[in-house]
Design a protein around this motif. Structure first.
Motif, PDB file in Angstrom:
ATOM      1  N   LEU A  62       0.829  -1.194   0.000  1.00 58.00           N
ATOM      2  CA  LEU A  62       0.000   0.000   0.000  1.00 58.00           C
ATOM      3  C   LEU A  62       0.869   1.252   0.000  1.00 58.00           C
ATOM      4  O   LEU A  62       1.929   1.281   0.620  1.00 58.00           O
ATOM      5  CB  LEU A  62      -0.907   0.032   1.231  1.00 58.00           C
ATOM      6  N   SER A  63       0.391   2.271  -0.678  1.00 58.45           N
ATOM      7  CA  SER A  63       1.065   3.561  -0.665  1.00 58.45           C
ATOM      8  C   SER A  63       0.726   4.283   0.636  1.00 58.45           C
ATOM      9  O   SER A  63      -0.237   3.929   1.327  1.00 58.45           O
ATOM     10  CB  SER A  63       0.598   4.410  -1.847  1.00 58.45           C
ATOM     11  N   LEU A  64       1.493   5.309   0.956  1.00 57.90           N
ATOM     12  CA  LEU A  64       1.189   6.087   2.157  1.00 57.90           C
ATOM     13  C   LEU A  64      -0.173   6.741   2.049  1.00 57.90           C
ATOM     14  O   LEU A  64      -0.878   6.886   3.051  1.00 57.90           O
ATOM     15  CB  LEU A  64       2.277   7.124   2.419  1.00 57.90           C
ATOM     16  N   THR A  65      -0.587   7.121   0.860  1.00 50.62           N
ATOM     17  CA  THR A  65      -1.924   7.703   0.664  1.00 50.62           C
ATOM     18  C   THR A  65      -2.998   6.683   1.031  1.00 50.62           C
ATOM     19  O   THR A  65      -3.950   7.001   1.746  1.00 50.62           O
ATOM     20  CB  THR A  65      -2.099   8.170  -0.790  1.00 50.62           C
ATOM     21  N   GLU A  66      -2.838   5.444   0.566  1.00 47.55           N
ATOM     22  CA  GLU A  66      -3.811   4.393   0.888  1.00 47.55           C
ATOM     23  C   GLU A  66      -3.818   4.099   2.386  1.00 47.55           C
ATOM     24  O   GLU A  66      -4.884   3.873   2.974  1.00 47.55           O
ATOM     25  CB  GLU A  66      -3.490   3.111   0.108  1.00 47.55           C
ATOM     26  N   ILE A  67      -2.652   4.110   2.997  1.00 49.97           N
ATOM     27  CA  ILE A  67      -2.563   3.857   4.433  1.00 49.97           C
ATOM     28  C   ILE A  67      -3.243   4.984   5.203  1.00 49.97           C
ATOM     29  O   ILE A  67      -4.002   4.736   6.143  1.00 49.97           O
ATOM     30  CB  ILE A  67      -1.090   3.689   4.862  1.00 49.97           C
ATOM     31  N   ARG A  68      -2.986   6.219   4.802  1.00 46.21           N
ATOM     32  CA  ARG A  68      -3.626   7.367   5.466  1.00 46.21           C
ATOM     33  C   ARG A  68      -5.144   7.265   5.344  1.00 46.21           C
ATOM     34  O   ARG A  68      -5.875   7.499   6.300  1.00 46.21           O
ATOM     35  CB  ARG A  68      -3.122   8.682   4.868  1.00 46.21           C
ATOM     36  N   GLU A  69      -5.643   6.900   4.168  1.00 47.89           N
ATOM     37  CA  GLU A  69      -7.092   6.752   3.977  1.00 47.89           C
ATOM     38  C   GLU A  69      -7.657   5.660   4.874  1.00 47.89           C
ATOM     39  O   GLU A  69      -8.742   5.821   5.444  1.00 47.89           O
ATOM     40  CB  GLU A  69      -7.397   6.465   2.506  1.00 47.89           C
ATOM     41  N   ALA A  70      -6.928   4.555   5.022  1.00 48.39           N
ATOM     42  CA  ALA A  70      -7.385   3.469   5.899  1.00 48.39           C
ATOM     43  C   ALA A  70      -7.414   3.933   7.349  1.00 48.39           C
ATOM     44  O   ALA A  70      -8.398   3.716   8.062  1.00 48.39           O
ATOM     45  CB  ALA A  70      -6.485   2.248   5.742  1.00 48.39           C
ATOM     46  N   LEU A  71      -6.354   4.600   7.790  1.00 48.22           N
ATOM     47  CA  LEU A  71      -6.305   5.081   9.174  1.00 48.22           C
ATOM     48  C   LEU A  71      -7.348   6.152   9.436  1.00 48.22           C
ATOM     49  O   LEU A  71      -7.845   6.271  10.564  1.00 48.22           O
ATOM     50  CB  LEU A  71      -4.900   5.601   9.500  1.00 48.22           C
ATOM     51  N   ALA A  72      -7.714   6.909   8.413  1.00 52.14           N
ATOM     52  CA  ALA A  72      -8.713   7.969   8.575  1.00 52.14           C
ATOM     53  C   ALA A  72     -10.101   7.405   8.871  1.00 52.14           C
ATOM     54  O   ALA A  72     -10.971   8.128   9.357  1.00 52.14           O
ATOM     55  CB  ALA A  72      -8.753   8.856   7.340  1.00 52.14           C
ATOM     56  N   THR A  73     -10.313   6.110   8.621  1.00 49.69           N
ATOM     57  CA  THR A  73     -11.616   5.504   8.919  1.00 49.69           C
ATOM     58  C   THR A  73     -11.774   5.183  10.398  1.00 49.69           C
ATOM     59  O   THR A  73     -12.854   4.810  10.840  1.00 49.69           O
ATOM     60  CB  THR A  73     -11.841   4.207   8.105  1.00 49.69           C
ATOM     61  N   LEU A  74     -10.687   5.318  11.161  1.00 53.71           N
ATOM     62  CA  LEU A  74     -10.753   5.036  12.593  1.00 53.71           C
ATOM     63  C   LEU A  74     -11.244   6.273  13.335  1.00 53.71           C
ATOM     64  O   LEU A  74     -10.825   7.387  13.023  1.00 53.71           O
ATOM     65  CB  LEU A  74      -9.369   4.640  13.115  1.00 53.71           C
ATOM     66  N   PRO A  75     -12.109   6.088  14.319  1.00 51.48           N
ATOM     67  CA  PRO A  75     -12.605   7.252  15.060  1.00 51.48           C
ATOM     68  C   PRO A  75     -11.503   7.935  15.867  1.00 51.48           C
ATOM     69  O   PRO A  75     -10.646   7.272  16.455  1.00 51.48           O
ATOM     70  CB  PRO A  75     -13.684   6.668  15.978  1.00 51.48           C
ATOM     71  N   ASP A  76     -11.504   9.245  15.848  1.00 54.54           N
ATOM     72  CA  ASP A  76     -10.614  10.074  16.672  1.00 54.54           C
ATOM     73  C   ASP A  76      -9.138   9.731  16.554  1.00 54.54           C
ATOM     74  O   ASP A  76      -8.384   9.876  17.515  1.00 54.54           O
ATOM     75  CB  ASP A  76     -11.021   9.992  18.154  1.00 54.54           C
ATOM     76  N   GLY A  77      -8.702   9.230  15.390  1.00 56.59           N
ATOM     77  CA  GLY A  77      -7.299   8.949  15.197  1.00 56.59           C
ATOM     78  C   GLY A  77      -6.738   7.871  16.096  1.00 56.59           C
ATOM     79  O   GLY A  77      -5.538   7.791  16.293  1.00 56.59           O
ATOM     80  N   ARG A  78      -7.599   7.033  16.679  1.00 54.71           N
ATOM     81  CA  ARG A  78      -7.116   6.010  17.606  1.00 54.71           C
ATOM     82  C   ARG A  78      -6.380   4.916  16.852  1.00 54.71           C
ATOM     83  O   ARG A  78      -6.507   4.782  15.647  1.00 54.71           O
ATOM     84  CB  ARG A  78      -8.277   5.436  18.408  1.00 54.71           C
ATOM     85  N   PRO A  79      -5.583   4.123  17.561  1.00 55.53           N
ATOM     86  CA  PRO A  79      -4.865   3.034  16.892  1.00 55.53           C
ATOM     87  C   PRO A  79      -5.831   1.934  16.483  1.00 55.53           C
ATOM     88  O   PRO A  79      -6.896   1.769  17.084  1.00 55.53           O
ATOM     89  CB  PRO A  79      -3.891   2.538  17.968  1.00 55.53           C
ATOM     90  N   PRO A  80      -5.476   1.164  15.457  1.00 52.30           N
ATOM     91  CA  PRO A  80      -6.365   0.092  15.018  1.00 52.30           C
ATOM     92  C   PRO A  80      -6.424  -1.055  16.027  1.00 52.30           C
ATOM     93  O   PRO A  80      -5.414  -1.431  16.608  1.00 52.30           O
ATOM     94  CB  PRO A  80      -5.745  -0.374  13.700  1.00 52.30           C
ATOM     95  N   THR A  81      -7.621  -1.571  16.211  1.00 56.24           N
ATOM     96  CA  THR A  81      -7.827  -2.757  17.043  1.00 56.24           C
ATOM     97  C   THR A  81      -7.720  -3.995  16.149  1.00 56.24           C
ATOM     98  O   THR A  81      -7.616  -3.878  14.918  1.00 56.24           O
ATOM     99  CB  THR A  81      -9.226  -2.737  17.679  1.00 56.24           C
ATOM    100  N   ALA A  82      -7.790  -5.165  16.735  1.00 52.96           N
ATOM    101  CA  ALA A  82      -7.770  -6.407  15.955  1.00 52.96           C
ATOM    102  C   ALA A  82      -8.951  -6.434  14.985  1.00 52.96           C
ATOM    103  O   ALA A  82      -8.809  -6.857  13.830  1.00 52.96           O
ATOM    104  CB  ALA A  82      -7.802  -7.614  16.888  1.00 52.96           C
ATOM    105  N   ARG A  83     -10.103  -5.970  15.417  1.00 48.32           N
ATOM    106  CA  ARG A  83     -11.277  -5.934  14.541  1.00 48.32           C
ATOM    107  C   ARG A  83     -11.052  -4.969  13.376  1.00 48.32           C
ATOM    108  O   ARG A  83     -11.366  -5.272  12.235  1.00 48.32           O
ATOM    109  CB  ARG A  83     -12.521  -5.527  15.323  1.00 48.32           C
ATOM    110  N   ASP A  84     -10.463  -3.787  13.677  1.00 50.93           N
ATOM    111  CA  ASP A  84     -10.148  -2.818  12.618  1.00 50.93           C
ATOM    112  C   ASP A  84      -9.176  -3.438  11.611  1.00 50.93           C
ATOM    113  O   ASP A  84      -9.348  -3.307  10.401  1.00 50.93           O
ATOM    114  CB  ASP A  84      -9.497  -1.557  13.198  1.00 50.93           C
ATOM    115  N   TRP A  85      -8.136  -4.098  12.140  1.00 50.43           N
ATOM    116  CA  TRP A  85      -7.148  -4.712  11.266  1.00 50.43           C
ATOM    117  C   TRP A  85      -7.816  -5.720  10.341  1.00 50.43           C
ATOM    118  O   TRP A  85      -7.545  -5.736   9.136  1.00 50.43           O
ATOM    119  CB  TRP A  85      -6.049  -5.387  12.092  1.00 50.43           C
ATOM    120  N   GLY A  86      -8.690  -6.558  10.876  1.00 49.94           N
ATOM    121  CA  GLY A  86      -9.389  -7.543  10.051  1.00 49.94           C
ATOM    122  C   GLY A  86     -10.209  -6.883   8.956  1.00 49.94           C
ATOM    123  O   GLY A  86     -10.178  -7.314   7.796  1.00 49.94           O
ATOM    124  N   ARG A  87     -10.919  -5.833   9.306  1.00 54.64           N
ATOM    125  CA  ARG A  87     -11.757  -5.125   8.329  1.00 54.64           C
ATOM    126  C   ARG A  87     -10.897  -4.463   7.261  1.00 54.64           C
ATOM    127  O   ARG A  87     -11.153  -4.604   6.066  1.00 54.64           O
ATOM    128  CB  ARG A  87     -12.610  -4.078   9.043  1.00 54.64           C
TER     129      ARG A  87
END
Length: 157
Positions: A62-87
């Motif tokens: 993944l490009s940094l742009t794609e990674i930023r877009e994925a992380l932007a789907t998390l509420p309040d900039g929190r770290p990804p959980t196992a469920r987030d990672w799976g999704r």
């Protein structure tokens, strides 16, 4: 409960990510920090999980742009959980399958072909008479596009 804050050096040591890359990731919106009164960066410990996510996503291609877009789907900039990672990672399976197929193709043809810029026109399984591959652009044009990516430039001595 107070959030434990880490210095840039501590985050770099724990994550294996260079301090310069941490500053760049921050500029790119992948991670965030607070500043001390003297302007020094302080990161919450949860940044380590975000950095692990970034590294894993980069390994998938993944490009940094794609990674930023994925992380932007998390509420309040929190770290990804196992469920987030799976999704988030479920859509990356096809990309990995394509990379695996490209690597198998490369492995199976490695002794005779580099995708033309040819090693041996006399033995070429693809045949490139008159260097017709050159009309498609520079480099090994018949090599899978996944394998034609330019590797990152290393700052190592």
């Amino acid at each position: 409960m107070a959030v434990e804050l880490l210095t840039i050096g501590q985050v770099s040591a724990r994550s294996g990510v260079a301090a310069s890359a941490l500053r760049y990731y921050e500029e790119q919106g992948l991670i965030s920090s607070t500043r001390t009164s003297g302007g020094a960066r302080r990161y919450p410990r949860t940044v380590l999980r975000r950095l692990a996510f970034v590294r894993a996503a980069q390994n998938v291609g993944l490009s940094l742009t794609e990674i930023r877009e994925a992380l932007a789907t998390l509420p309040d900039g929190r770290p990804p959980t196992a469920r987030d990672w799976g999704r988030l990672s479920s859509g990356w399976r096809e990309r990995l399958d394509q990379q695996i197929a490209a690597l198998v193709q490369l492995r199976d043809g490695l002794d005779s072909c580099i995708g033309c810029g040819c090693l041996s026109l006399g033995r070429c399984a693809l045949s490139n008479p008159g260097d017709v591959a050159a009309s498609s652009g520079p480099g090994a044009r018949w090599l899978s596009p996944l394998l034609r990516r330019v590797p990152p430039v290393s700052n190592a001595g």
